[in-house]
Design an enzyme around this catalytic site. Structure first.
Site, PDB file in Angstrom:
ATOM      1  N   SER A 186     -32.289 -27.985  65.053  1.00  0.00           N
ATOM      2  CA  SER A 186     -31.015 -27.783  65.729  1.00  0.00           C
ATOM      3  C   SER A 186     -30.842 -28.734  66.915  1.00  0.00           C
ATOM      4  O   SER A 186     -30.681 -29.934  66.730  1.00  0.00           O
ATOM      5  CB  SER A 186     -30.893 -26.315  66.144  1.00  0.00           C
ATOM      6  N   ASP A 226     -30.239 -43.169  66.738  1.00  0.00           N
ATOM      7  CA  ASP A 226     -29.018 -43.923  66.468  1.00  0.00           C
ATOM      8  C   ASP A 226     -28.732 -44.953  67.549  1.00  0.00           C
ATOM      9  O   ASP A 226     -28.217 -46.039  67.257  1.00  0.00           O
ATOM     10  CB  ASP A 226     -27.828 -42.970  66.343  1.00  0.00           C
ATOM     11  N   LYS A 274     -31.741 -28.219  60.328  1.00  0.00           N
ATOM     12  CA  LYS A 274     -30.676 -27.261  60.651  1.00  0.00           C
ATOM     13  C   LYS A 274     -29.553 -27.997  61.372  1.00  0.00           C
ATOM     14  O   LYS A 274     -29.652 -28.293  62.558  1.00  0.00           O
ATOM     15  CB  LYS A 274     -31.192 -26.118  61.522  1.00  0.00           C
TER      16      LYS A 274
END
Length: 727
Positions: A473, A484, A498
């Protein structure tokens, strides 16, 4: 937040690891009773939110098909090991297979109580059978195996359950026998264990039966939707806030008595100096002169409710010291409650020195271990100056690391199941300049981008994020954004996967109740996407430098849920790209493999992981004493060999060396003080994965520092590969 449903009772194979919330006192549910009016109202409200509104991200009609799934899930919740209910019982329950939908819609959820009544009678039958077996003897010379993993097994006939229980009791007996316990002590220990299991089921309250049933419905919608009773919701919110108002003691129930397990540093109990692990609480009184209530035999959560209270109020405890007989005269302790921070759940910092190697100097790497993304939401809304916040705590540690001039920082998110989305966004902002951190797609398809709005960074140097399968999460949001942006290396295992967003819906807000009556619903309302548009759902975040997988993805992770959302992607959100570590990864992986091959502790860890996974795959265990003794002897020999190797190599001895053997006991049967001491020792045990992560980051610093062309390739924005990885 990873879903963790409360189960009414765990499989017999799990040796009575019954959740504390279920260890109760006198029950408020009889076999013939049913839902209260408030529970009937709650069932209808939950139906409205999950199946008859636009609140849910993926709503499902409450129809006959879903009704069948609810029945299956409820039976799995009650009896996950399929060791109590018979095949005939389950066949009889099929009369509810297509009517539970109507029961929930109307609020007449009496079938949950009827099914539970049968379940409880079967528990009584099985426990009586198990206790009867203790009067006989077992033959440990037979070549027999106990198939303890019954997840995929069919529901059994009574005769087959007899065999299963005989094997389970035989295994419990053998474990204690191998630990050196005499037969009379084994009988006494196991008889009490099985009796306690029956007590834990008989003492369940109607609210827990109702919660388990509604969670069978919620879990059939998606894996992370949960219904919580008012008390469960309060405990969940306390865990998220990382604080509570009380005395600062962790309690559990041992037999019929509430026992102190840990003392929270800095809390009222710690400041008093008069309470220690193992002490028994036998009475609780409010204020200076309130009635002292005898709490022997009470539920643990009922005792906790008496002890908790508003800060600056007083509570009196009658306690019996750990070393004294229980019938000793209790000592009265008066404490003033206070707001207590839960230190074990807070971020912690340390520094690892990576030795000089191959001409590269020694490096000092700062480590931040973050167990969860906590925030005290209420305190923040009240604009309190020092509200609990993972980001605030980490920011202070980064200030210290800058002052110490460390060469890099490892953010350890292993086992971090998530928490506050706000904290995940703000914490990522400590390492990047302004920009998108996560994209959130709502049920209607609208995408909101959560930005770091604060210019500048708290740490602009070399960074690595350490992850494992238990990182979920919010952890995946941070790891994905760091990857990224090319802001740092990601090391470890692929994460849980998740990628959905939950919000807490207070069911009392519509009637505007002054007191909680209906509880709360943790509802999936959106899906996470990384800045590059890729979802963290199902696939998780993959590391740049991988360690051996410690757990099989087929057994743990989002992909194991049959109703989990699939992986997908959306358009990328424009964001900065500080670096591209691809040209560096080959050298880092080669150095990691060469170094870890020589690191005996890393190799021991990898060997233990392989052996554990091999044993788990068997899903059974031998009941032959000679075979089990041989296994134990091999294990003991390995421990001794490793201890000798540590001495020979000058490695610090394993603090848990003498505590590794199986003692055959359940957690609540062990000496409390000794258990706490073992846990404290475990915190000091070597962590070869963390040490290796620091070494990998040090490798990156060294390689980029000595090769300007490589640094320009990897970090084209900063062009300062040695110590400046962000603007």
């Amino acid at each position: 937040m990873i879903r963790n449903r409360p189960l009414i009772v765990l499989s017999i194979a799990m040796a009575l690891a019954t959740p504390l919330a279920l260890l109760a006192g006198s029950s408020d549910i009889a076999l013939s009773s049913g839902p209260t009016q408030d529970q009937s109202t709650t069932a209808r409200m939950v139906h409205g939110l999950l199946s008859d509104s636009r609140y849910a991200y993926r709503p499902r009609a409450l129809d006959d098909a879903l009704s069948r799934e609810i029945l299956t899930e409820y039976l799995k919740t009650l009896d996950p090991g399929k060791v109590f209910l018979t095949a005939q019982d389950v066949a009889g329950f099929q009369r509810y297979a297509t009517t539970l939908d109507d029961a929930i819609k109307s609020g007449q959820v009496d079938p949950a109580w009827t099914i539970f009544g049968t379940y409880r009678r079967r528990v009584e039958d099985r426990i009586a059978y198990a206790r009867g077996l203790l009067k006989g003897e077992f033959d440990f010379t037979k070549d027999e195996r106990y198939q303890y993993d019954r997840e995929d097994a069919p529901w059994a006939e009574p005769a087959a359950l007899d065999t299963l229980w005989r094997q389970s009791v035989k295994n419990d007996w053998l474990r204690l026998k191998l630990a050196g316990k005499p037969a009379d002590e084994i009988r006494k220990t196991l008889d009490k264990r099985y009796a306690n299991l029956l007590t834990s089921v008989n003492e369940l309250k109607g609210e827990e039966v109702f919660q388990s049933f509604l969670n069978a419905y919620a879990g059939s919608i998606d894996p992370h939707t949960d219904y919580m009773t008012p008390r469960s919701a309060e405990n969940f919110n306390l865990s998220m806030s990382n604080s509570l108002e009380g005395i600062g003691a962790v309690l559990f129930r041992q037999d019929d008595v509430v026992v102190v397990r840990e003392i929270v540093p800095g809390g009222p109990a710690a400041r008093s100096g008069r309470l220690k692990p193992g002490d028994r609480i036998v009475g609780v009184g409010q204020g200076v002169s309130g009635e002292m209530k005898d709490v022997i035999g009470w539920r643990i959560d009922d005792v906790v409710a008496l002890i908790r209270g508003a800060a600056d109020t007083q509570v009196r405890l009658d306690t019996v010291p750990a070393e004294a007989p229980l019938d000793s005269k209790p000592q009265t302790l008066r404490l003033t409650r206070a707001k207590v921070r839960l230190e074990d759940a807070r971020a912690k910092a340390e520094t690892i020195v990576v030795p000089a190697d191959a001409g590269a100097p020694a490096r000092r790497i700062g480590v931040i271990k973050l167990p969860g993304f906590y925030q005290d939401f209420e305190a923040r809304r009240r604009n309190e100056a020092n509200y609990a916040s993972a980001t605030r705590d980490v920011a202070k540690m980064l200030v210290d690391f800058r002052a110490q001039k460390v060469d890099g920082v490892v953010l350890d998110l292993r086992g971090n199941g998530g928490g506050s989305l706000t904290e995940a966004v703000e914490l990522t902002g400590l390492f990047i300049d302004k920009g998108p951190v996560v994209q959130v797609r709502e049920s209607g398809g609208r995408v909101n981008v959560q930005y770091d709005q604060d210019a500048g960074v708290a740490w602009d140097g070399p960074l690595a994020v350490l992850i494992n399968r238990g990182s979920a999460s919010a952890s995946e949001i941070v790891a994905g954004a760091i990857k990224d942006y090319g802001r740092g290396l990601v090391i470890g295992e692929t994460t849980f996967g998740k990628g959905t967003v939950q919000t807490m819906v207070d069911l009392d807000r519509w009637p505007a109740n002054e007191k909680s009556r209906f509880g709360e619903l943790k509802l999936t309302v959106a899906q996470f996407f990384r800045p590059d548009g890729s979802s963290t759902q199902n696939k998780g975040v993959a590391p740049d430098v991988a360690f051996p997988a410690s757990v099989d993805a087929a057994e743990f992770g989002e992909s194991t849920y049959p109703n989990a959302l699939p992986w997908t992607r959306i358009a990328a959100a424009p964001h900065a790209r500080y670096g591209n570590f691809a040209p560096l990864l080959g050298q880092l992986q080669a150095r990691h493999q060469a170094r870890s091959a020589k690191d005996v502790e890393f190799q021991w860890w990898a060997e233990d992981v392989r052996r554990f996974r091999e044993e788990q795959a068997k899903k059974s265990i031998s009941l032959n004493e000679a075979e089990r003794r041989a296994e134990r002897d091999r294990f003991d020999a390995q421990r001794k060999q490793r201890a000798e190797a540590r001495k020979r190599l000058g490695i610090e001895l394993d603090p848990l060396l003498d505590a590794r053997a199986d003692d055959g006991l359940a957690a609540d049967e062990r000496n409390v003080a000794e258990s706490v001491a073992r846990e404290e020792a475990a915190k000091k045990a070597a962590d070869p994965l963390l040490r290796e992560s620091a070494a990998i980051l040090a490798d990156a610093v060294a390689l980029l520092g000595k090769d300007a062309a490589l640094a320009a390739q990897v970090l084209p924005v900063t062009r300062n590969g040695a110590g400046h990885w962000a603007d």
